[in-house]
Design an enzyme around this catalytic site. Structure first.
Site, PDB file in Angstrom:
ATOM      1  N   ASN A 202       0.813  -1.211   0.000  1.00  0.00           N
ATOM      2  CA  ASN A 202       0.000   0.000   0.000  1.00  0.00           C
ATOM      3  C   ASN A 202       0.853   1.270   0.000  1.00  0.00           C
ATOM      4  O   ASN A 202       0.559   2.234  -0.712  1.00  0.00           O
ATOM      5  CB  ASN A 202      -0.920   0.010   1.216  1.00  0.00           C
ATOM      6  CG  ASN A 202      -2.049  -0.994   1.103  1.00  0.00           C
ATOM      7  OD1 ASN A 202      -2.189  -1.684   0.110  1.00  0.00           O
ATOM      8  ND2 ASN A 202      -2.855  -1.073   2.138  1.00  0.00           N
TER       9      ASN A 202
ATOM     10  N   ARG B 116     -11.034  -4.496 -14.030  1.00  0.00           N
ATOM     11  CA  ARG B 116      -9.920  -5.360 -13.652  1.00  0.00           C
ATOM     12  C   ARG B 116     -10.422  -6.789 -13.692  1.00  0.00           C
ATOM     13  O   ARG B 116     -11.562  -7.064 -13.304  1.00  0.00           O
ATOM     14  CB  ARG B 116      -9.409  -5.065 -12.234  1.00  0.00           C
ATOM     15  CG  ARG B 116      -8.877  -3.663 -12.018  1.00  0.00           C
ATOM     16  CD  ARG B 116      -8.243  -3.541 -10.630  1.00  0.00           C
ATOM     17  NE  ARG B 116      -8.005  -2.151 -10.271  1.00  0.00           N
ATOM     18  CZ  ARG B 116      -6.940  -1.448 -10.651  1.00  0.00           C
ATOM     19  NH1 ARG B 116      -6.037  -2.020 -11.415  1.00  0.00           N
ATOM     20  NH2 ARG B 116      -6.795  -0.186 -10.277  1.00  0.00           N
TER      21      ARG B 116
ATOM     22  N   ARG C 198      -5.166   1.498 -13.687  1.00  0.00           N
ATOM     23  CA  ARG C 198      -3.765   1.612 -13.342  1.00  0.00           C
ATOM     24  C   ARG C 198      -3.192   0.344 -12.754  1.00  0.00           C
ATOM     25  O   ARG C 198      -3.773  -0.286 -11.891  1.00  0.00           O
ATOM     26  CB  ARG C 198      -3.549   2.785 -12.374  1.00  0.00           C
ATOM     27  CG  ARG C 198      -2.076   3.141 -12.242  1.00  0.00           C
ATOM     28  CD  ARG C 198      -1.876   4.464 -11.557  1.00  0.00           C
ATOM     29  NE  ARG C 198      -2.415   5.530 -12.373  1.00  0.00           N
ATOM     30  CZ  ARG C 198      -3.278   6.419 -11.894  1.00  0.00           C
ATOM     31  NH1 ARG C 198      -3.700   6.338 -10.668  1.00  0.00           N
ATOM     32  NH2 ARG C 198      -3.726   7.374 -12.662  1.00  0.00           N
TER      33      ARG C 198
ATOM     34  N   HIS D  53     -15.358   2.834 -14.853  1.00  0.00           N
ATOM     35  CA  HIS D  53     -15.192   2.129 -13.585  1.00  0.00           C
ATOM     36  C   HIS D  53     -16.417   1.298 -13.235  1.00  0.00           C
ATOM     37  O   HIS D  53     -16.471   0.681 -12.180  1.00  0.00           O
ATOM     38  CB  HIS D  53     -14.910   3.172 -12.488  1.00  0.00           C
ATOM     39  CG  HIS D  53     -14.441   2.605 -11.196  1.00  0.00           C
ATOM     40  ND1 HIS D  53     -15.144   2.741 -10.011  1.00  0.00           N
ATOM     41  CD2 HIS D  53     -13.330   1.898 -10.879  1.00  0.00           C
ATOM     42  CE1 HIS D  53     -14.493   2.154  -9.033  1.00  0.00           C
ATOM     43  NE2 HIS D  53     -13.397   1.631  -9.516  1.00  0.00           N
TER      44      HIS D  53
ATOM     45  N   TYR E 203     -12.072  -9.532  -1.062  1.00  0.00           N
ATOM     46  CA  TYR E 203     -12.736  -8.229  -1.047  1.00  0.00           C
ATOM     47  C   TYR E 203     -14.215  -8.432  -0.763  1.00  0.00           C
ATOM     48  O   TYR E 203     -14.854  -9.283  -1.373  1.00  0.00           O
ATOM     49  CB  TYR E 203     -12.606  -7.526  -2.400  1.00  0.00           C
ATOM     50  CG  TYR E 203     -11.267  -6.914  -2.713  1.00  0.00           C
ATOM     51  CD1 TYR E 203     -10.090  -7.359  -2.120  1.00  0.00           C
ATOM     52  CD2 TYR E 203     -11.169  -5.879  -3.637  1.00  0.00           C
ATOM     53  CE1 TYR E 203      -8.868  -6.797  -2.428  1.00  0.00           C
ATOM     54  CE2 TYR E 203      -9.955  -5.308  -3.955  1.00  0.00           C
ATOM     55  CZ  TYR E 203      -8.802  -5.769  -3.358  1.00  0.00           C
ATOM     56  OH  TYR E 203      -7.599  -5.211  -3.664  1.00  0.00           O
TER      57      TYR E 203
ATOM     58  N   ARG F 285     -14.150   3.375   4.708  1.00  0.00           N
ATOM     59  CA  ARG F 285     -12.987   2.541   4.986  1.00  0.00           C
ATOM     60  C   ARG F 285     -11.692   3.334   5.004  1.00  0.00           C
ATOM     61  O   ARG F 285     -10.816   3.133   5.829  1.00  0.00           O
ATOM     62  CB  ARG F 285     -12.883   1.450   3.917  1.00  0.00           C
ATOM     63  CG  ARG F 285     -11.777   0.439   4.169  1.00  0.00           C
ATOM     64  CD  ARG F 285     -11.464  -0.350   2.913  1.00  0.00           C
ATOM     65  NE  ARG F 285     -10.735   0.440   1.941  1.00  0.00           N
ATOM     66  CZ  ARG F 285     -10.856   0.307   0.630  1.00  0.00           C
ATOM     67  NH1 ARG F 285     -11.722  -0.546   0.130  1.00  0.00           N
ATOM     68  NH2 ARG F 285     -10.131   1.053  -0.203  1.00  0.00           N
TER      69      ARG F 285
ATOM     70  N   HIS G 164     -15.247  -3.272   0.597  1.00  0.00           N
ATOM     71  CA  HIS G 164     -15.146  -2.640  -0.725  1.00  0.00           C
ATOM     72  C   HIS G 164     -16.498  -2.240  -1.301  1.00  0.00           C
ATOM     73  O   HIS G 164     -16.559  -1.489  -2.276  1.00  0.00           O
ATOM     74  CB  HIS G 164     -14.430  -3.608  -1.675  1.00  0.00           C
ATOM     75  CG  HIS G 164     -14.019  -3.021  -2.976  1.00  0.00           C
ATOM     76  ND1 HIS G 164     -14.687  -3.282  -4.158  1.00  0.00           N
ATOM     77  CD2 HIS G 164     -13.013  -2.171  -3.300  1.00  0.00           C
ATOM     78  CE1 HIS G 164     -14.102  -2.629  -5.145  1.00  0.00           C
ATOM     79  NE2 HIS G 164     -13.089  -1.946  -4.654  1.00  0.00           N
TER      80      HIS G 164
END
Length: 836
Positions: A193, A519, A549, A579, A612, A708, A736
Site C-alpha cells: 500500500n 480489472r 492503473r 469504472h 474483497y 474505509r 469494498h
C-alpha cells in the site's frame, strides 16, 4: 420455512446472523445505529495479489494527486517521466485508552481504545491545522448562518487521511491477538500500500511542485506543504513497521519454528553450503553495473531491491560504485533442506560478493530500494491509437522520476551521496530503515502449511437461490422469479456472477452479451466465457478499460485476445475512466426479448472476490436493463445519455441525484420529521458532498458514515457535524462495497454500485449505481449496515481531528465481528438449503 413456498427468499438472514444483529440492536451498540431500524421488522423473514492477499495491496486504483485536486498539468513543464500515486499506514504505538465523554451514547456498550499506531505523534504535520472550528451561538439559526463552509479548517487533507487509513492497516500487524501469519500478511500489505501511495500520490505531488502549481486543496495546503507533511507521516509508519518486525514478528516466527536467520549466525559448514548454492544458482543471474567515467549511472528499476557496492583495486585507490540487483525471479527465502530455517537472498549475495567482484577489495555495501512515479500523462484527445498510447505509458513508467529511496541506516555517506545526486532526490525523500527492505515477499510465508498460525480457512459458499455450479438450477429462471443479491466473499463468485455469464455463453436462447471490464484475473474465466459466447454465434461487446492503473498490461492482452475472436471491443472513453462493474444479457423468451443485468460494487475478478467484500445485483428489471443498453451504446458509440429510468450514472445524473437525496433528508429534518442517512463507501473526498452532509447535519439529519479509507469530513463539530458519526472497518476482508441509505420519509431508499463520493467518481469516471427496491433485499442491506455498525472487533471511530480510536468489546458481553457473522450466515444458508 422453505423460501420458495413462502415467497421469502435467500435474502433473509440466517439464524446466526439474525441473532448477531438482534444482539447488536438490543442496546449494546445502540449508539451506532439509531433511527434507521426504528420500527423495522428485522426479525420477520429477514435474511439474512495474485500470489497472496498482499499482492492486491488493498488498494483500488487510486488517482494521482494531480487528478484528485483537479489540477491540469502542462506536459511540457513536467520533469523526466510524469506520474502520480496512492497509499497505506504505520507508526508508533497507539495512544493510551481514553475515557469517552459520558454524554456519548457509545459509552454504555462499547469501549474505545486509543490505537491508531502513532503514540505521541501529532496526526498532522502542522499543528495549526488541528485547530477545530467551533460555532458558538445560543440561537441555532444564527449559528448556522455564521458557518462559512468554505473555511479550510472544516476539511481534512486527502493525503494525510489516507496515511491515517494505513495506520489502521498497520494495527493489524501490531495486534498480538491476530494469528501470527495473519500479522505477516498485513506486514506485506502495508508495504504494498505504501509503495502505491508513493508511486501515485507522492509522485503526483512532486509532479505538481515541479510544474509550479501552488493552488491550495480544500484544506488549505499547497502541493509542497502536502508533500512535506506526507513524507513526515510516512516516515513514522515505516519506522513503526520495521520496529514491529524486529521486536515482535521475527521473534514470534522463531518461537513458532520459522527461523529467518542472520547470515552471521550460520555455522562455517552452512555458509559453505550457501556459497555453493550462490555460485551455481544465483551468480549466473547477477549483472554488476559499475558507475565510473567509462560507464554511466545504471538504470535502477522501480521497487527493485539492490545492493550498492563500493570497491577499489588497491589500497588507497579511488572507490568505485556498482549496483547489483537482487533478482526477483529467485526465491528470496532460501531454505535449508527440509528445515524451517531461511536466509534472505540479499544476505547470501552480500556475503559472496568476492565471487562477483574478483581481484578487487569490497570496501562497503548498502541495500537500497528506489520507488518511481507511476503515471506518465498523455493527451487522449490527440492520441491516434489508445492501445499504442497505453503501451508507451507502461514503458515510460520504467524511467519515471524517483520519489523515494529506502536504505539501510549504516549505509556509508559516499553511497548516499551518489544515489541522491544521480536520482535527483531530496534528503527528505531518503528513508533509513532497519531490518529487511521490502516486506512484500513475506506474504510467501503465509503459504506455509501452518494452520495453527492462521485464521481458519474460508471457502465462499453457494448462493441459496442459485445453488452450486453443478446444480440444475437455471440461472435465468431464478433471476426471473426475483432479484438476487450476491455478497462476496461470503457467496462464491464462480457460482454466481461467473456462472451467470457462463450460462449466457452456452444458452441457445441468448442473443447478446455486453460487459464492462475494469480489472480481471490473469486467467479470467469471465473473459473465456465471453469468447465462448462469440464462438457460439452470440453478439458480444466488451468495454475493456485500458487505463485501469497497474492492470494496463493484463487488460491489453485480454483486449487483443477478444478482438482476435471477432468480439466488439471498446477501449474506454475519451476523457473518462470507465469504472462501472456491469454486464447485460439479452435473451429471447416465449413472451419476447428479456434483459438480464448485473450491477456490482466489485470487479469481475475471481481472485480478489475471495478477499474483497462486495455486493452485486442480478435482476431482470426491464428499466434497469434499458438503462444498461443506453450505457453500453455510449461505450461503443460516442454520445452519452444524461437521463436514466432507474440507474444513477456518472457523469450523467449521479451527482445531482445524490445531492437531491441528501437535501431531501435535510428538508424533512427541518420540518420535524425523522431524517436519516447511512452511507458505506471506500472514500469520502468530494468537498461538495462533504458540504452537503454538513448542511444536512446542521438541519438535524442523523448520519452514519462507514468510510474505509479517506475521509475529508470532520465529524462531531459543534454546530456543524454534531449528528454525524464516521466509522472505518478494517479486518480480515477488505470492505469494498458501496451502500447508500436514505430514510425518505419512511420509504427507505437503498442503492449499491461502483462509485464513492469522490470527485473522480462523480465527475471524471463512468460509474453506475442501482436502486434496490425489493423489500427482501433491502432487509439484507439493512442487516449488513447494522452489523457493520455493531462490530466491536474491526470498527474504528473517527474523531474530529482526523484520528481514529478502535472499538473493543465491553467486558463480559458477547462480541460482533462482521466478517465472522456473515461467514456463519453463508454456512447456515447452505445447511438450510440442503435440508430443503
Amino acid at each position: 420455512m422453505n423460501e420458495r413456498d413462502s415467497g421469502a427468499n435467500d435474502e433473509a438472514v440466517s439464524t446466526t446472523e439474525e441473532q448477531a444483529t438482534d444482539e447488536a440492536a438490543s442496546g449494546r451498540t445502540e449508539f451506532a445505529f439509531r433511527s434507521l431500524f426504528d420500527g423495522g421488522d428485522a426479525e420477520d423473514d429477514t435474511e439474512t495479489d495474485a500470489r497472496s492477499p498482499a499482492r492486491d495491496g488493498w488498494g483500488e486504483d487510486s488517482e494521482s494527486a494531480a487528478e484528485a485536486d483537479g489540477v491540469e498539468l502542462d506536459p511540457d513543464s513536467m520533469p523526466d517521466g510524469e506520474a502520480t500515486t496512492d497509499a497505506t499506514p504505520g507508526t508508533d504505538e497507539l495512544e493510551e485508552s481514553e475515557e469517552i465523554d459520558e454524554s456519548d451514547e457509545s459509552t454504555d456498550t462499547v469501549e474505545i481504545e486509543r490505537s491508531d499506531a502513532t503514540d505521541g505523534v501529532d496526526w498532522e504535520a502542522n499543528p495549526d491545522r488541528n485547530e477545530l472550528p467551533v460555532v458558538r451561538s445560543d440561537d441555532a439559526e444564527t449559528a448556522r448562518a455564521d458557518v462559512d463552509l468554505s473555511d479550510p479548517s472544516y476539511y481534512l487533507n486527502r493525503e494525510l487521511s489516507e496515511l491515517a487509513f494505513q495506520r489502521r492497516v498497520l494495527h493489524e500487524v501490531l495486534d498480538a491477538d491476530n494469528p501470527l501469519l495473519e500479522r505477516v500478511k498485513f506486514l506485506a500489505i502495508v508495504t504494498t500500500n505504501l509503495d502505491e501511495f508513493f508511486r501515485k500520490r507522492v509522485g503526483g505531488l512532486k509532479q505538481q511542485i515541479a510544474a509550479g502549481v501552488t493552488e491550495e486543496t480544500p484544506d488549505g495546503r499547497t502541493p509542497r506543504e502536502q508533500w512535506e507533511a506526507a513524507l513526515e507521516e510516512a516516515r513514522l509508519l515505516f519506522e513503526r513497521q520495521a520496529a514491529c518486525y524486529r521486536e515482535e514478528i521475527q521473534p514470534a516466527l522463531a518461537d513458532a519454528g520459522i527461523h529467518i536467520v542472520d547470515y552471521d549466525d550460520l555455522t562455517v559448514v552452512e555458509r559453505q553450503q550457501l556459497r555453493e548454492y550462490f555460485e551455481s544458482s544465483v551468480l549466473p543471474t547477477l549483472t554488476p553495473l559499475t558507475f565510473d567515467p567509462a560507464h554511466p549511472f545504471p538504470f535502477i528499476s522501480n521497487q527493485s531491491l539492490s545492493l550498492a557496492v563500493l570497491t577499489r583495486e588497491r589500497p588507497g585507490a579511488e572507490l568505485t560504485f556498482s549496483r547489483v540487483k537482487i533478482p526477483r525471479n529467485q526465491l528470496r527465502f532460501v531454505q535449508f533442506g527440509d528445515d524451517t530455517r531461511y536466509v534472505l537472498l540479499e544476505d547470501i549475495v552480500r556475503a559472496n560478493l568476492d565471487l562477483l567482484f574478483p581481484d578487487v577489495e569490497v570496501v562497503d555495501t548498502a541495500l537500497f530500494r528506489v520507488t518511481r512515479n507511476a503515471e506518465v500523462r498523455r493527451d487522449e484527445e490527440v492520441a491516434e491509437d489508445l492501445i499504442e498510447m497505453i503501451e508507451e505509458v507502461i514503458e515510460e513508467r520504467r524511467f519515471a522520476t524517483a520519489v523515494r529511496l529506502e536504505i539501510e541506516p549504516d549505509a556509508p555517506e559516499r553511497i548516499r551521496e551518489i544515489l541522491t545526486r544521480e536520482l535527483d532526490l531530496d534528503d527528505r525523500e531518503m528513508f533509513d530503515l532497519e531490518g529487511p527492505l521490502d516486506y512484500r515477499d513475506f506474504a510467501d510465508l503465509t503459504d506455509l502449511d501452518r494452520p495453527a498460525l492462521k485464521l481458519p480457512e474460508w471457502s465462499p459458499q453457494p448462493h441459496p437461490r442459485l445453488g452450486r455450479c453443478e446444480d440444475a438450477t437455471n440461472v435465468f429462471d431464478a433471476i426471473s422469479d426475483d432479484d438476487v443479491l450476491v455478497h462476496h466473499p461470503y457467496h462464491s463468485f464462480e457460482a454466481t456472477v461467473q456462472r451467470f455469464l457462463e450460462a449466457a455463453a452456452n444458452d441457445p436462447d441468448v442473443l447478446a452479451i455486453k460487459a464492462a471490464i475494469y480489472r480481471t484475473a490473469s486467467d479470467s474465466q469471465i473473459i473465456e466465457s465471453l469468447i465462448e459466447a462469440a464462438r457460439n454465434g452470440k453478439q458480444v461487446a466488451v468495454m475493456v478499460e485500458l487505463k485501469a492503473r497497474f492492470d494496463e498490461e493484463n487488460n491489453l492482452e485480454w483486449a487483443k485476445k477478444l478482438e482476435e475472436e471477432g468480439i466488439h471491443v471498446a477501449y474506454g472513453t475519451i476523457g473518462y475512466k470507465t469504472h462501472t462493474k456491469t454486464s447485460l444479457v439479452v435473451r429471447e423468451e416465449a413472451d419476447g426479448v428479456r434483459l438480464y443485468s448485473h450491477i456490482g460494487t466489485g470487479n469481475y475478478h475471481s481472485e480478489t472476490a475471495k478477499s474483497y467484500e462486495d455486493l452485486g445485483l442480478l435482476t431482470a428489471d426491464r428499466d434497469i436493463g434499458q438503462d444498461l443498453v443506453k450505457l453500453f451504446n455510449y461505450f461503443t458509440g460516442h454520445s452519452m445519455h444524461r437521463d436514466y429510468r432507474e440507474l444513477l450514472i456518472a457523469p450523467g445524473n449521479m451527482r445531482d441525484r445524490f445531492v437531491d437525496l441528501v437535501r431531501a433528508e435535510a428538508e424533512r429534518a427541518r420540518n420535524g420529521e425523522d431524517a436519516r442517512i447511512v452511507a458505506k463507501m471506500n472514500r469520502l473526498e468530494d468537498p461538495d458532498m462533504v458540504r452537503e452532509l454538513y448542511e444536512a447535519s446542521m438541519a438535524g439529519v442523523d448520519i452514519d458514515l462507514i468510510v474505509r479509507d479517506i475521509c475529508r469530513l470532520r465529524p462531531g463539530l459543534e454546530g456543524v457535524s454534531d449528528t454525524i458519526d464516521v466509522y472505518s472497518v478494517v479486518g480480515r476482508f477488505l470492505e469494498h462495497s458501496r451502500i447508500f441509505y436514505f430514510r425518505a420519509g419512511g420509504d427507505d431508499r437503498y442503492y449499491i454500485g461502483s462509485a464513492d463520493w469522490m470527485t473522480r467518481n462523480l465527475d471524471n469516471r463512468v460509474e453506475a449505481i442501482t436502486p434496490i427496491d425489493d423489500p427482501r433485499l433491502q432487509r439484507r442491506l439493512n442487516g449488513i449496515l447494522e452489523t457493520l455498525l455493531s462490530d466491536d472487533q474491526n470498527r474504528w471511530v473517527m474523531r474530529s481531528d482526523g484520528s481514529y480510536e478502535r472499538c473493543k468489546p465491553a467486558g463480559g458481553g458477547s462480541t460482533t465481528n462482521v466478517h465472522e457473522t456473515f461467514m456463519r450466515s453463508a454456512l447456515d444458508d447452505v445447511r438450510t438449503s440442503a435440508r430443503k
